[in-house]
Design a protein around this motif. Structure first.
Motif, PDB file in Angstrom:
ATOM      1  N   ARG A  22       0.835  -1.201   0.000  1.00  0.00           N
ATOM      2  CA  ARG A  22       0.000   0.000   0.000  1.00  0.00           C
ATOM      3  C   ARG A  22       0.870   1.252   0.000  1.00  0.00           C
ATOM      4  O   ARG A  22       1.668   1.461   0.910  1.00  0.00           O
ATOM      5  CB  ARG A  22      -0.912  -0.023   1.222  1.00  0.00           C
ATOM      6  CG  ARG A  22      -2.059   0.958   1.168  1.00  0.00           C
ATOM      7  CD  ARG A  22      -3.051   0.662   2.267  1.00  0.00           C
ATOM      8  NE  ARG A  22      -3.727  -0.616   2.031  1.00  0.00           N
ATOM      9  CZ  ARG A  22      -3.700  -1.652   2.860  1.00  0.00           C
ATOM     10  NH1 ARG A  22      -3.015  -1.579   3.985  1.00  0.00           N
ATOM     11  NH2 ARG A  22      -4.346  -2.769   2.582  1.00  0.00           N
ATOM     12  N   PRO A  23       0.745   2.118  -1.030  1.00  0.00           N
ATOM     13  CA  PRO A  23       1.625   3.291  -1.130  1.00  0.00           C
ATOM     14  C   PRO A  23       1.189   4.436  -0.237  1.00  0.00           C
ATOM     15  O   PRO A  23       0.005   4.610   0.063  1.00  0.00           O
ATOM     16  CB  PRO A  23       1.515   3.683  -2.610  1.00  0.00           C
ATOM     17  CG  PRO A  23       0.159   3.206  -3.015  1.00  0.00           C
ATOM     18  CD  PRO A  23      -0.125   1.968  -2.210  1.00  0.00           C
ATOM     19  N   HIS A  24       2.180   5.233   0.165  1.00  0.00           N
ATOM     20  CA  HIS A  24       1.962   6.420   0.989  1.00  0.00           C
ATOM     21  C   HIS A  24       2.550   7.637   0.276  1.00  0.00           C
ATOM     22  O   HIS A  24       3.527   7.539  -0.462  1.00  0.00           O
ATOM     23  CB  HIS A  24       2.648   6.275   2.350  1.00  0.00           C
ATOM     24  CG  HIS A  24       2.090   5.186   3.198  1.00  0.00           C
ATOM     25  ND1 HIS A  24       2.328   3.842   2.950  1.00  0.00           N
ATOM     26  CD2 HIS A  24       1.298   5.222   4.297  1.00  0.00           C
ATOM     27  CE1 HIS A  24       1.711   3.112   3.862  1.00  0.00           C
ATOM     28  NE2 HIS A  24       1.082   3.924   4.692  1.00  0.00           N
ATOM     29  N   ALA A  25       1.956   8.776   0.529  1.00  0.00           N
ATOM     30  CA  ALA A  25       2.542  10.040   0.091  1.00  0.00           C
ATOM     31  C   ALA A  25       3.459  10.550   1.199  1.00  0.00           C
ATOM     32  O   ALA A  25       3.283  10.235   2.374  1.00  0.00           O
ATOM     33  CB  ALA A  25       1.452  11.059  -0.206  1.00  0.00           C
ATOM     34  N   HIS A 188       5.335   4.692  -3.924  1.00  0.00           N
ATOM     35  CA  HIS A 188       4.696   4.748  -5.242  1.00  0.00           C
ATOM     36  C   HIS A 188       4.469   3.332  -5.746  1.00  0.00           C
ATOM     37  O   HIS A 188       5.234   2.420  -5.449  1.00  0.00           O
ATOM     38  CB  HIS A 188       5.541   5.510  -6.262  1.00  0.00           C
ATOM     39  CG  HIS A 188       4.823   5.716  -7.568  1.00  0.00           C
ATOM     40  ND1 HIS A 188       3.632   6.404  -7.646  1.00  0.00           N
ATOM     41  CD2 HIS A 188       5.089   5.294  -8.838  1.00  0.00           C
ATOM     42  CE1 HIS A 188       3.219   6.419  -8.897  1.00  0.00           C
ATOM     43  NE2 HIS A 188       4.068   5.747  -9.631  1.00  0.00           N
ATOM     44  N   LEU A 189       3.380   3.167  -6.507  1.00  0.00           N
ATOM     45  CA  LEU A 189       3.021   1.868  -7.064  1.00  0.00           C
ATOM     46  C   LEU A 189       2.363   2.096  -8.418  1.00  0.00           C
ATOM     47  O   LEU A 189       1.495   2.963  -8.551  1.00  0.00           O
ATOM     48  CB  LEU A 189       2.041   1.161  -6.118  1.00  0.00           C
ATOM     49  CG  LEU A 189       1.915  -0.358  -6.206  1.00  0.00           C
ATOM     50  CD1 LEU A 189       3.229  -1.020  -5.808  1.00  0.00           C
ATOM     51  CD2 LEU A 189       0.794  -0.837  -5.288  1.00  0.00           C
ATOM     52  N   HIS A 190       2.795   1.320  -9.409  1.00  0.00           N
ATOM     53  CA  HIS A 190       2.240   1.479 -10.755  1.00  0.00           C
ATOM     54  C   HIS A 190       2.225   0.120 -11.445  1.00  0.00           C
ATOM     55  O   HIS A 190       3.232  -0.593 -11.458  1.00  0.00           O
ATOM     56  CB  HIS A 190       3.104   2.449 -11.567  1.00  0.00           C
ATOM     57  CG  HIS A 190       2.541   2.773 -12.916  1.00  0.00           C
ATOM     58  ND1 HIS A 190       3.138   2.368 -14.085  1.00  0.00           N
ATOM     59  CD2 HIS A 190       1.425   3.447 -13.285  1.00  0.00           C
ATOM     60  CE1 HIS A 190       2.424   2.801 -15.120  1.00  0.00           C
ATOM     61  NE2 HIS A 190       1.377   3.448 -14.651  1.00  0.00           N
ATOM     62  N   PRO A 191       1.075  -0.308 -11.986  1.00  0.00           N
ATOM     63  CA  PRO A 191       1.003  -1.626 -12.626  1.00  0.00           C
ATOM     64  C   PRO A 191       1.652  -1.627 -14.003  1.00  0.00           C
ATOM     65  O   PRO A 191       1.530  -0.665 -14.767  1.00  0.00           O
ATOM     66  CB  PRO A 191      -0.505  -1.885 -12.727  1.00  0.00           C
ATOM     67  CG  PRO A 191      -1.107  -0.515 -12.805  1.00  0.00           C
ATOM     68  CD  PRO A 191      -0.228   0.387 -11.987  1.00  0.00           C
ATOM     69  N   ALA A 225      -1.823   7.667   0.199  1.00  0.00           N
ATOM     70  CA  ALA A 225      -1.349   8.065  -1.127  1.00  0.00           C
ATOM     71  C   ALA A 225      -2.314   9.030  -1.795  1.00  0.00           C
ATOM     72  O   ALA A 225      -3.528   8.967  -1.603  1.00  0.00           O
ATOM     73  CB  ALA A 225      -1.165   6.833  -2.006  1.00  0.00           C
ATOM     74  N   ASP A 226      -1.750   9.935  -2.564  1.00  0.00           N
ATOM     75  CA  ASP A 226      -2.556  10.802  -3.406  1.00  0.00           C
ATOM     76  C   ASP A 226      -3.216   9.948  -4.493  1.00  0.00           C
ATOM     77  O   ASP A 226      -2.815   8.805  -4.728  1.00  0.00           O
ATOM     78  CB  ASP A 226      -1.669  11.870  -4.056  1.00  0.00           C
ATOM     79  CG  ASP A 226      -1.029  12.786  -3.011  1.00  0.00           C
ATOM     80  OD1 ASP A 226      -1.703  13.085  -2.008  1.00  0.00           O
ATOM     81  OD2 ASP A 226       0.125  13.188  -3.210  1.00  0.00           O
ATOM     82  N   TRP A 249      -4.882  -2.502  -2.365  1.00  0.00           N
ATOM     83  CA  TRP A 249      -3.610  -1.811  -2.192  1.00  0.00           C
ATOM     84  C   TRP A 249      -3.751  -0.290  -2.110  1.00  0.00           C
ATOM     85  O   TRP A 249      -2.918   0.356  -1.492  1.00  0.00           O
ATOM     86  CB  TRP A 249      -2.645  -2.157  -3.322  1.00  0.00           C
ATOM     87  CG  TRP A 249      -2.243  -3.592  -3.338  1.00  0.00           C
ATOM     88  CD1 TRP A 249      -2.266  -4.464  -2.270  1.00  0.00           C
ATOM     89  CD2 TRP A 249      -1.778  -4.346  -4.447  1.00  0.00           C
ATOM     90  NE1 TRP A 249      -1.846  -5.712  -2.667  1.00  0.00           N
ATOM     91  CE2 TRP A 249      -1.541  -5.672  -4.003  1.00  0.00           C
ATOM     92  CE3 TRP A 249      -1.544  -4.045  -5.785  1.00  0.00           C
ATOM     93  CZ2 TRP A 249      -1.069  -6.674  -4.835  1.00  0.00           C
ATOM     94  CZ3 TRP A 249      -1.067  -5.041  -6.625  1.00  0.00           C
ATOM     95  CH2 TRP A 249      -0.833  -6.341  -6.152  1.00  0.00           C
ATOM     96  N   VAL A 250      -4.750   0.276  -2.753  1.00  0.00           N
ATOM     97  CA  VAL A 250      -4.814   1.741  -2.811  1.00  0.00           C
ATOM     98  C   VAL A 250      -6.142   2.316  -2.342  1.00  0.00           C
ATOM     99  O   VAL A 250      -6.293   3.541  -2.309  1.00  0.00           O
ATOM    100  CB  VAL A 250      -4.527   2.248  -4.246  1.00  0.00           C
ATOM    101  CG1 VAL A 250      -3.106   1.934  -4.648  1.00  0.00           C
ATOM    102  CG2 VAL A 250      -5.508   1.670  -5.253  1.00  0.00           C
TER     103      VAL A 250
END
Length: 259
Positions: A22-25, A188-191, A225-226, A249-250
Protein backbone atom coordinates in the motif's frame (compact mmCIF):
# COMPACT_ATOMS: atom_id res chain seq x y z
CA UNK A 1 -6.65 -10.59 -20.86
CA UNK A 2 -7.71 -11.39 -17.32
CA UNK A 3 -7.36 -14.97 -16.11
CA UNK A 4 -9.12 -16.50 -13.13
CA UNK A 5 -7.41 -18.02 -10.10
CA UNK A 6 -8.58 -19.50 -6.76
CA UNK A 7 -9.36 -17.25 -3.82
CA UNK A 8 -6.70 -16.30 -1.31
CA UNK A 9 -5.39 -19.24 0.69
CA UNK A 10 -4.05 -17.31 3.68
CA UNK A 11 -5.76 -14.11 4.72
CA UNK A 12 -3.02 -13.40 7.28
CA UNK A 13 -0.25 -13.65 4.71
CA UNK A 14 -2.22 -11.68 2.16
CA UNK A 15 -2.85 -8.93 4.73
CA UNK A 16 0.86 -8.56 5.43
CA UNK A 17 1.60 -8.34 1.72
CA UNK A 18 -1.22 -5.83 1.19
CA UNK A 19 0.05 -3.63 4.03
CA UNK A 20 3.53 -3.50 2.55
CA UNK A 21 2.32 -2.86 -1.00
CA UNK A 22 0.00 0.00 0.00
CA UNK A 23 1.63 3.29 -1.13
CA UNK A 24 1.96 6.42 0.99
CA UNK A 25 2.54 10.04 0.09
CA UNK A 26 5.37 11.98 1.77
CA UNK A 27 6.45 15.61 1.95
CA UNK A 28 9.02 14.94 -0.80
CA UNK A 29 7.55 15.17 -4.33
CA UNK A 30 8.13 12.43 -6.88
CA UNK A 31 10.15 12.97 -10.04
CA UNK A 32 10.58 10.73 -13.06
CA UNK A 33 13.96 9.18 -13.77
CA UNK A 34 14.40 7.41 -17.11
CA UNK A 35 12.25 7.26 -20.22
CA UNK A 36 8.55 8.16 -20.35
CA UNK A 37 7.66 4.52 -20.86
CA UNK A 38 9.41 1.24 -20.10
CA UNK A 39 12.63 1.87 -18.18
CA UNK A 40 11.45 5.00 -16.36
CA UNK A 41 10.41 5.13 -12.71
CA UNK A 42 9.14 7.64 -10.18
CA UNK A 43 11.38 8.37 -7.19
CA UNK A 44 11.34 10.96 -4.40
CA UNK A 45 13.25 14.13 -5.26
CA UNK A 46 15.88 13.24 -2.67
CA UNK A 47 18.94 12.20 -4.67
CA UNK A 48 21.54 14.56 -3.18
CA UNK A 49 24.23 12.63 -1.30
CA UNK A 50 23.57 9.24 -2.93
CA UNK A 51 26.97 7.79 -3.83
CA UNK A 52 25.92 5.18 -6.40
CA UNK A 53 23.04 3.41 -8.09
CA UNK A 54 23.07 -0.40 -8.13
CA UNK A 55 21.05 -1.60 -11.11
CA UNK A 56 20.65 -5.35 -11.69
CA UNK A 57 18.57 -6.38 -14.68
CA UNK A 58 19.83 -4.26 -17.56
CA UNK A 59 18.33 -6.04 -20.57
CA UNK A 60 17.58 -3.47 -23.30
CA UNK A 61 17.07 -0.43 -21.06
CA UNK A 62 19.56 2.00 -19.51
CA UNK A 63 17.69 5.32 -19.52
CA UNK A 64 17.37 5.23 -15.72
CA UNK A 65 21.12 4.88 -15.30
CA UNK A 66 21.73 7.60 -17.89
CA UNK A 67 19.56 9.99 -15.88
CA UNK A 68 21.38 8.97 -12.71
CA UNK A 69 24.63 10.02 -14.40
CA UNK A 70 23.08 13.40 -15.20
CA UNK A 71 22.48 13.79 -11.46
CA UNK A 72 26.13 12.95 -10.79
CA UNK A 73 25.36 9.43 -9.53
CA UNK A 74 27.41 6.59 -11.11
CA UNK A 75 25.76 3.22 -11.73
CA UNK A 76 26.87 -0.34 -11.16
CA UNK A 77 24.99 -2.54 -13.63
CA UNK A 78 24.63 -6.33 -13.77
CA UNK A 79 22.92 -8.77 -16.12
CA UNK A 80 24.19 -12.10 -17.44
CA UNK A 81 21.63 -12.10 -20.27
CA UNK A 82 23.48 -9.37 -22.20
CA UNK A 83 27.12 -8.80 -23.11
CA UNK A 84 26.97 -5.06 -22.59
CA UNK A 85 24.47 -2.38 -21.57
CA UNK A 86 22.46 -0.88 -24.46
CA UNK A 87 23.87 2.59 -23.75
CA UNK A 88 27.33 3.77 -22.81
CA UNK A 89 26.47 5.39 -19.50
CA UNK A 90 29.11 7.82 -18.18
CA UNK A 91 30.84 6.50 -15.07
CA UNK A 92 28.99 3.16 -15.13
CA UNK A 93 30.53 -0.24 -14.47
CA UNK A 94 28.97 -3.44 -15.82
CA UNK A 95 29.34 -7.07 -14.79
CA UNK A 96 27.70 -9.93 -16.77
CA UNK A 97 26.14 -11.68 -13.78
CA UNK A 98 22.70 -12.32 -12.33
CA UNK A 99 21.72 -11.48 -8.76
CA UNK A 100 20.53 -14.22 -6.44
CA UNK A 101 20.86 -15.67 -2.95
CA UNK A 102 24.24 -17.38 -3.56
CA UNK A 103 27.64 -16.56 -5.01
CA UNK A 104 27.83 -19.36 -7.51
CA UNK A 105 28.60 -19.55 -11.24
CA UNK A 106 26.97 -16.66 -13.06
CA UNK A 107 25.12 -15.60 -9.89
CA UNK A 108 26.24 -13.24 -7.14
CA UNK A 109 24.62 -11.89 -4.01
CA UNK A 110 23.82 -8.24 -3.45
CA UNK A 111 26.17 -8.29 -0.46
CA UNK A 112 29.19 -9.52 -2.42
CA UNK A 113 28.49 -7.10 -5.28
CA UNK A 114 28.32 -4.07 -3.01
CA UNK A 115 31.36 -5.20 -0.99
CA UNK A 116 33.43 -5.39 -4.17
CA UNK A 117 32.37 -2.04 -5.62
CA UNK A 118 31.14 0.29 -2.84
CA UNK A 119 32.49 3.77 -3.63
CA UNK A 120 31.80 5.21 -0.17
CA UNK A 121 30.85 2.93 2.75
CA UNK A 122 29.59 5.94 4.72
CA UNK A 123 27.17 7.18 2.03
CA UNK A 124 23.66 6.21 0.96
CA UNK A 125 23.02 4.14 -2.16
CA UNK A 126 20.07 3.57 -4.50
CA UNK A 127 18.88 0.18 -5.75
CA UNK A 128 16.95 -0.16 -9.03
CA UNK A 129 15.98 -3.79 -9.62
CA UNK A 130 14.09 -5.57 -12.38
CA UNK A 131 15.22 -9.20 -12.30
CA UNK A 132 12.16 -11.17 -13.36
CA UNK A 133 11.17 -12.75 -10.06
CA UNK A 134 14.64 -13.25 -8.57
CA UNK A 135 14.07 -10.13 -6.46
CA UNK A 136 12.48 -12.17 -3.66
CA UNK A 137 15.37 -14.56 -3.04
CA UNK A 138 17.91 -11.79 -3.58
CA UNK A 139 16.41 -9.38 -1.05
CA UNK A 140 15.50 -12.07 1.49
CA UNK A 141 19.16 -13.15 1.53
CA UNK A 142 20.57 -9.62 1.86
CA UNK A 143 21.64 -8.52 5.35
CA UNK A 144 19.28 -5.95 6.79
CA UNK A 145 22.18 -3.61 7.58
CA UNK A 146 23.15 -3.68 3.91
CA UNK A 147 19.60 -2.95 2.75
CA UNK A 148 19.51 0.08 5.05
CA UNK A 149 22.37 1.55 3.01
CA UNK A 150 19.86 2.11 0.22
CA UNK A 151 17.95 5.36 0.64
CA UNK A 152 15.44 4.14 -1.89
CA UNK A 153 14.69 0.90 -3.72
CA UNK A 154 12.99 1.00 -7.11
CA UNK A 155 11.75 -2.47 -7.93
CA UNK A 156 9.47 -4.50 -10.14
CA UNK A 157 7.52 -7.08 -8.14
CA UNK A 158 6.69 -10.12 -10.27
CA UNK A 159 4.29 -13.10 -9.95
CA UNK A 160 1.89 -11.22 -7.67
CA UNK A 161 -1.20 -13.41 -8.30
CA UNK A 162 0.84 -16.51 -7.40
CA UNK A 163 2.23 -14.77 -4.33
CA UNK A 164 -1.28 -14.07 -3.09
CA UNK A 165 -2.61 -17.58 -3.72
CA UNK A 166 0.22 -20.15 -3.69
CA UNK A 167 2.09 -20.96 -0.45
CA UNK A 168 5.38 -21.65 -2.22
CA UNK A 169 5.37 -18.19 -3.77
CA UNK A 170 3.94 -16.35 -0.76
CA UNK A 171 6.67 -17.74 1.51
CA UNK A 172 9.33 -16.13 -0.69
CA UNK A 173 7.56 -12.79 -0.69
CA UNK A 174 6.93 -12.82 3.07
CA UNK A 175 10.61 -13.47 3.77
CA UNK A 176 11.46 -10.47 1.64
CA UNK A 177 8.86 -8.25 3.26
CA UNK A 178 10.07 -9.23 6.73
CA UNK A 179 13.53 -8.06 5.71
CA UNK A 180 12.25 -4.70 4.45
CA UNK A 181 9.13 -3.52 6.23
CA UNK A 182 10.72 -2.13 9.41
CA UNK A 183 13.05 0.13 7.43
CA UNK A 184 11.15 0.93 4.22
CA UNK A 185 7.75 2.22 3.16
CA UNK A 186 6.19 2.06 -0.30
CA UNK A 187 5.80 5.58 -1.71
CA UNK A 188 4.70 4.75 -5.24
CA UNK A 189 3.02 1.87 -7.06
CA UNK A 190 2.24 1.48 -10.76
CA UNK A 191 1.00 -1.63 -12.63
CA UNK A 192 2.91 -2.91 -15.63
CA UNK A 193 0.30 -3.16 -18.40
CA UNK A 194 2.34 -5.59 -20.51
CA UNK A 195 1.74 -8.70 -18.40
CA UNK A 196 -1.98 -8.42 -17.73
CA UNK A 197 -3.95 -9.35 -14.61
CA UNK A 198 -5.46 -12.32 -12.78
CA UNK A 199 -8.84 -12.17 -11.04
CA UNK A 200 -8.63 -13.00 -7.33
CA UNK A 201 -11.57 -12.54 -4.97
CA UNK A 202 -13.31 -10.31 -7.49
CA UNK A 203 -10.35 -7.99 -8.08
CA UNK A 204 -7.94 -7.90 -11.00
CA UNK A 205 -4.42 -8.30 -9.64
CA UNK A 206 -1.58 -7.16 -11.94
CA UNK A 207 1.02 -9.81 -12.58
CA UNK A 208 3.76 -7.17 -12.29
CA UNK A 209 3.91 -3.80 -10.55
CA UNK A 210 6.71 -1.29 -10.23
CA UNK A 211 7.18 0.06 -6.73
CA UNK A 212 9.32 2.70 -5.11
CA UNK A 213 10.39 2.09 -1.51
CA UNK A 214 11.80 4.89 0.63
CA UNK A 215 13.81 4.39 3.80
CA UNK A 216 11.65 5.46 6.70
CA UNK A 217 14.11 8.00 8.09
CA UNK A 218 13.70 9.95 4.81
CA UNK A 219 9.90 9.59 4.70
CA UNK A 220 8.55 12.69 6.40
CA UNK A 221 4.84 13.50 6.50
CA UNK A 222 3.62 9.97 5.76
CA UNK A 223 -0.06 9.90 4.81
CA UNK A 224 -2.43 7.99 2.52
CA UNK A 225 -1.35 8.06 -1.13
CA UNK A 226 -2.56 10.80 -3.41
CA UNK A 227 -4.87 9.69 -6.24
CA UNK A 228 -3.15 7.26 -8.58
CA UNK A 229 -1.86 7.02 -11.21
CA UNK A 230 0.54 9.87 -10.64
CA UNK A 231 0.63 12.56 -13.39
CA UNK A 232 4.14 11.37 -14.31
CA UNK A 233 3.14 7.71 -14.69
CA UNK A 234 3.13 6.26 -18.19
CA UNK A 235 1.98 2.94 -19.65
CA UNK A 236 4.83 0.53 -20.34
CA UNK A 237 3.19 -0.40 -23.63
CA UNK A 238 1.30 2.61 -25.04
CA UNK A 239 -0.62 0.33 -27.41
CA UNK A 240 -2.23 -1.59 -24.55
CA UNK A 241 -4.86 -0.25 -22.14
CA UNK A 242 -3.81 1.00 -18.71
CA UNK A 243 -4.34 -1.25 -15.70
CA UNK A 244 -6.01 -0.16 -12.48
CA UNK A 245 -4.45 -0.95 -9.14
CA UNK A 246 -6.75 -3.07 -6.94
CA UNK A 247 -8.48 -1.40 -4.02
CA UNK A 248 -6.81 -3.82 -1.63
CA UNK A 249 -3.61 -1.81 -2.19
CA UNK A 250 -4.81 1.74 -2.81
CA UNK A 251 -8.40 2.03 -1.54
CA UNK A 252 -10.04 4.98 -3.25
CA UNK A 253 -6.69 6.48 -4.30
CA UNK A 254 -6.49 4.33 -7.42
CA UNK A 255 -8.74 4.77 -10.40
CA UNK A 256 -8.54 4.00 -14.15
CA UNK A 257 -6.96 6.61 -16.38
CA UNK A 258 -4.85 6.61 -19.51
CA UNK A 259 -1.53 6.52 -17.62
Amino acid sequence: MTAKRPALRSNQNASMIDDFMRPHATDTPLIRIGDFGDGGYLVPDDLRGIAACYSPGVSRQASFEMDMAKHGIPSFMADASVKNPPLEVPGAQFVPKFLGDKDEGEFMTLASWVAATDPDPSADLLLQMDIEGAEYATLAAAPRELLKRFRMIVIEWHHLPSILTKPRFSARALATIENLREDFVTVHLHPNNVSGTVEIDGENIPRVVEATLLRRDRASGLRPADPLPHPLDRRHNPRKPALTLPKRWVGDAGHPTSA
